[in-house]
Design an enzyme around this catalytic site. Structure first.
Site, PDB file in Angstrom:
ATOM      1  N   SER A  30       0.820  -1.209   0.000  1.00  0.00           N
ATOM      2  CA  SER A  30       0.000   0.000   0.000  1.00  0.00           C
ATOM      3  C   SER A  30       0.858   1.266   0.000  1.00  0.00           C
ATOM      4  O   SER A  30       1.734   1.431   0.836  1.00  0.00           O
ATOM      5  CB  SER A  30      -0.904   0.021   1.240  1.00  0.00           C
ATOM      6  OG  SER A  30      -1.733  -1.101   1.277  1.00  0.00           O
ATOM      7  N   HIS A  61      -3.799  -0.669  -4.297  1.00  0.00           N
ATOM      8  CA  HIS A  61      -3.114  -1.789  -4.952  1.00  0.00           C
ATOM      9  C   HIS A  61      -3.468  -1.763  -6.438  1.00  0.00           C
ATOM     10  O   HIS A  61      -4.580  -2.097  -6.831  1.00  0.00           O
ATOM     11  CB  HIS A  61      -3.527  -3.122  -4.315  1.00  0.00           C
ATOM     12  CG  HIS A  61      -2.949  -3.331  -2.957  1.00  0.00           C
ATOM     13  ND1 HIS A  61      -1.877  -4.167  -2.724  1.00  0.00           N
ATOM     14  CD2 HIS A  61      -3.268  -2.798  -1.762  1.00  0.00           C
ATOM     15  CE1 HIS A  61      -1.582  -4.140  -1.435  1.00  0.00           C
ATOM     16  NE2 HIS A  61      -2.416  -3.329  -0.831  1.00  0.00           N
ATOM     17  N   HIS A  83      -4.852 -10.711  -1.585  1.00  0.00           N
ATOM     18  CA  HIS A  83      -4.898 -10.991  -0.152  1.00  0.00           C
ATOM     19  C   HIS A  83      -5.871 -12.136   0.140  1.00  0.00           C
ATOM     20  O   HIS A  83      -6.872 -12.305  -0.558  1.00  0.00           O
ATOM     21  CB  HIS A  83      -5.366  -9.760   0.640  1.00  0.00           C
ATOM     22  CG  HIS A  83      -4.529  -8.549   0.445  1.00  0.00           C
ATOM     23  ND1 HIS A  83      -4.646  -7.734  -0.671  1.00  0.00           N
ATOM     24  CD2 HIS A  83      -3.544  -7.998   1.208  1.00  0.00           C
ATOM     25  CE1 HIS A  83      -3.782  -6.733  -0.572  1.00  0.00           C
ATOM     26  NE2 HIS A  83      -3.103  -6.874   0.548  1.00  0.00           N
ATOM     27  N   TYR A  85      -8.025 -12.210   2.462  1.00  0.00           N
ATOM     28  CA  TYR A  85      -9.344 -11.696   2.831  1.00  0.00           C
ATOM     29  C   TYR A  85     -10.201 -11.315   1.626  1.00  0.00           C
ATOM     30  O   TYR A  85     -11.403 -11.067   1.764  1.00  0.00           O
ATOM     31  CB  TYR A  85      -9.241 -10.510   3.797  1.00  0.00           C
ATOM     32  CG  TYR A  85      -8.477  -9.312   3.284  1.00  0.00           C
ATOM     33  CD1 TYR A  85      -9.008  -8.469   2.311  1.00  0.00           C
ATOM     34  CD2 TYR A  85      -7.224  -8.999   3.795  1.00  0.00           C
ATOM     35  CE1 TYR A  85      -8.306  -7.362   1.851  1.00  0.00           C
ATOM     36  CE2 TYR A  85      -6.515  -7.904   3.348  1.00  0.00           C
ATOM     37  CZ  TYR A  85      -7.061  -7.094   2.382  1.00  0.00           C
ATOM     38  OH  TYR A  85      -6.359  -5.996   1.923  1.00  0.00           O
ATOM     39  N   GLU A  86      -9.603 -11.273   0.447  1.00  0.00           N
ATOM     40  CA  GLU A  86     -10.389 -10.985  -0.759  1.00  0.00           C
ATOM     41  C   GLU A  86     -11.114 -12.225  -1.280  1.00  0.00           C
ATOM     42  O   GLU A  86     -11.856 -12.149  -2.259  1.00  0.00           O
ATOM     43  CB  GLU A  86      -9.484 -10.419  -1.849  1.00  0.00           C
ATOM     44  CG  GLU A  86      -8.908  -9.055  -1.500  1.00  0.00           C
ATOM     45  CD  GLU A  86      -7.929  -8.554  -2.545  1.00  0.00           C
ATOM     46  OE1 GLU A  86      -8.382  -7.888  -3.495  1.00  0.00           O
ATOM     47  OE2 GLU A  86      -6.720  -8.847  -2.416  1.00  0.00           O
ATOM     48  N   ALA A 113       2.425  -2.913   4.139  1.00  0.00           N
ATOM     49  CA  ALA A 113       2.043  -2.056   5.252  1.00  0.00           C
ATOM     50  C   ALA A 113       1.693  -2.937   6.439  1.00  0.00           C
ATOM     51  O   ALA A 113       1.075  -3.990   6.274  1.00  0.00           O
ATOM     52  CB  ALA A 113       0.855  -1.184   4.855  1.00  0.00           C
ATOM     53  N   MET A 211      -1.770  -8.321   7.052  1.00  0.00           N
ATOM     54  CA  MET A 211      -2.731  -9.229   6.418  1.00  0.00           C
ATOM     55  C   MET A 211      -2.209  -9.778   5.096  1.00  0.00           C
ATOM     56  O   MET A 211      -2.999 -10.211   4.257  1.00  0.00           O
ATOM     57  CB  MET A 211      -4.056  -8.492   6.188  1.00  0.00           C
ATOM     58  CG  MET A 211      -4.662  -7.868   7.425  1.00  0.00           C
ATOM     59  SD  MET A 211      -6.095  -6.835   7.012  1.00  0.00           S
ATOM     60  CE  MET A 211      -6.366  -5.989   8.583  1.00  0.00           C
ATOM     61  N   SER A 212      -0.893  -9.765   4.909  1.00  0.00           N
ATOM     62  CA  SER A 212      -0.343 -10.215   3.626  1.00  0.00           C
ATOM     63  C   SER A 212       1.011 -10.875   3.865  1.00  0.00           C
ATOM     64  O   SER A 212       1.249 -11.472   4.902  1.00  0.00           O
ATOM     65  CB  SER A 212      -0.211  -9.027   2.665  1.00  0.00           C
ATOM     66  OG  SER A 212       0.699  -8.052   3.172  1.00  0.00           O
ATOM     67  N   ASN A 235       0.886   2.188  11.670  1.00  0.00           N
ATOM     68  CA  ASN A 235       0.185   2.466  12.925  1.00  0.00           C
ATOM     69  C   ASN A 235       0.757   1.602  14.037  1.00  0.00           C
ATOM     70  O   ASN A 235       1.374   0.570  13.774  1.00  0.00           O
ATOM     71  CB  ASN A 235      -1.312   2.156  12.788  1.00  0.00           C
ATOM     72  CG  ASN A 235      -1.564   0.725  12.319  1.00  0.00           C
ATOM     73  OD1 ASN A 235      -1.575   0.466  11.119  1.00  0.00           O
ATOM     74  ND2 ASN A 235      -1.743  -0.195  13.263  1.00  0.00           N
ATOM     75  N   HIS A 247      -8.187   2.240   7.077  1.00  0.00           N
ATOM     76  CA  HIS A 247      -7.396   2.067   5.853  1.00  0.00           C
ATOM     77  C   HIS A 247      -6.835   3.407   5.400  1.00  0.00           C
ATOM     78  O   HIS A 247      -5.747   3.471   4.822  1.00  0.00           O
ATOM     79  CB  HIS A 247      -8.245   1.443   4.748  1.00  0.00           C
ATOM     80  CG  HIS A 247      -7.448   1.041   3.545  1.00  0.00           C
ATOM     81  ND1 HIS A 247      -6.378   0.170   3.616  1.00  0.00           N
ATOM     82  CD2 HIS A 247      -7.538   1.413   2.236  1.00  0.00           C
ATOM     83  CE1 HIS A 247      -5.854   0.004   2.401  1.00  0.00           C
ATOM     84  NE2 HIS A 247      -6.539   0.749   1.561  1.00  0.00           N
TER      85      HIS A 247
END
Length: 280
Positions: A30, A61, A83, A85-86, A113, A211-212, A235, A247
Site C-alpha cells: 500500500s 493496490h 490478499h 481476505y479478498e 504495510a 494481512m499479507s 500504525n 485504511h
C-alpha cells in the site's frame, strides 16, 4: 487454475519485453507504487492479462506488473498483490511468484504495510522482517505438489534470507535510515485485530502484524527464491495508541514511510548491480 499457468504468464511477459531477464522481483504494498515509476524502459502489463495473477480489489493496490531497470538492474515489479481476505484462499500469490521465478528472478524483495507491536517502531518507520508466524488458515502449498517448482516438504528455517537482510541493513545505515528488525505475524483480516489479540500476539513473539506477505514468502521458498522483506509501519497496533485504526490511516503513513523505503530499495538494488548473477 492450470498447473501450466505460470509458464503461460511467463510467455506473455517474454513476448511483451523480449530478452528481458529480471534479477530481482519487487512486491510493492500500500502506497509504495511510486517506486515502479522510477523504472527505466518500463513495460507495464495488467494482472488481468497475466494468467494466475490476482486482480486486487483493494484501494492502493494497482494490479499491474512493471518490467524495467532500476539502478541498471533488471527488475520485475508487482504493483499490488492479492490478499487472503479478498476470498482467493492461501494460494492467492503462488502462480504469480512461480512466474517471477520462471522469468529469471533470483530474489523476492517484498514490502507491505503493517502495524507495530513495539512503540519504538512507530508509524512511518521501517522494519526488516526476520521471521514470521502464520495465522492465515491453511498453506499455499496444500493440495497436490508440483515437483517442477519444488519438493513436497521444504524448510522455512531461513525464510527471510539472513545474508540478504544484513546487506539491506548495511545499505540503510549508509543512507541514515533507521531500520528496525522484527517477527511478522499475518492475520486473516480484513478487520483489524482486537486489543486482546494484540496482547496474545506480543506474548507469542510478534513485533509487527499485517494481512499479507506470508502467502508469497512460502510460495517463493518452495520454488527456491531467496526472500527479503521490509514492512512500512502505518500504525501502532490496537490498544497501543489512542488513534482509531483505518485504511485511510494505513495509506497516509505508508506514504510517509515510502520515502525511506524507496531510498532503501534503490540503494540496495544498486548494490545488487555490483555483483554477478548467480548463473553467470
Amino acid at each position: 487454475m492450470s498447473s501450466n499457468t505460470p509458464f503461460e504468464a511467463a510467455d506473455i511477459i517474454r513476448a511483451r519485453k523480449p530478452g528481458f531477464a529480471p534479477r530481482v522481483a519487487l512486491i510493492l504494498g500500500s502506497g509504495l507504487g511510486v517506486l515502479a515509476e522510477q523504472l527505466v524502459d518500463a513495460v507495464s502489463i495488467g494482472y488481468a492479462d497475466l494468467p494466475g495473477f490476482p486482480i486486487s480489489t483493494v484501494h492502493g493496490h494497482a494490479g499491474e506488473l512493471v518490467l524495467g531497470t532500476l539502478a541498471g538492474v533488471p527488475v520485475a515489479c508487482m504493483k499490488g498483490r492479492g490478499h487472503f481476505y479478498e476470498g482467493y484462499g492461501p494460494g492467492v500469490m503462488t502462480s504469480a511468484i512461480r512466474t517471477l521465478k520462471e522469468i529469471g528472478c533470483e530474489l523476492l524483495f517484498v514490502t507491505n504495510a503493517a502495524g507495530s507491536l513495539r512503540v519504538e517502531a512507530d508509524a512511518g518507520s521501517l522494519v526488516a522482517i526476520t521471521d514470521h508466524i502464520n495465522f492465515l488458515p491453511g498453506s499455499p502449498m496444500s493440495g497436490p505438489n508440483d515437483e517442477r517448482f519444488g519438493p513436497r516438504f521444504f524448510s522455512m528455517s531461513n525464510a527471510y534470507d539472513a545474508q540478504t537482510r544484513e546487506q539491506v541493513k548495511a545499505v540503510a545505515a549508509e543512507k541514515g535510515i533507521v531500520l528496525h528488525e522484527g517477527v511478522y505475524l499475518a492475520a486473516a483480516g480484513p478487520h483489524f485485530e482486537t486489543v486482546a489479540e494484540i496482547r496474545a500476539f506480543k506474548t507469542l513473539g510478534a513485533d509487527v502484524v499485517g494481512m499479507s506477505l506470508i502467502p508469497e514468502v512460502i510460495a517463493a521458498r518452495h520454488c527456491g527464491l531467496k526472500v527479503t522483506a521490509v514492512s512500512a509501519i502505518t500504525n501502532l497496533a490496537e490498544g497501543l495508541s489512542p488513534f482509531a485504526l483505518s485504511h485511510e490511516q494505513t495509506l497516509k503513513y505508508a506514504a510517509i514511510a515510502a520515502k525511506d523505503m524507496v531510498t532503501l530499495i534503490h540503494a540496495y538494488i544498486e548494490r545488487v548491480g555490483s555483483t554477478p548473477r548467480a548463473d553467470a
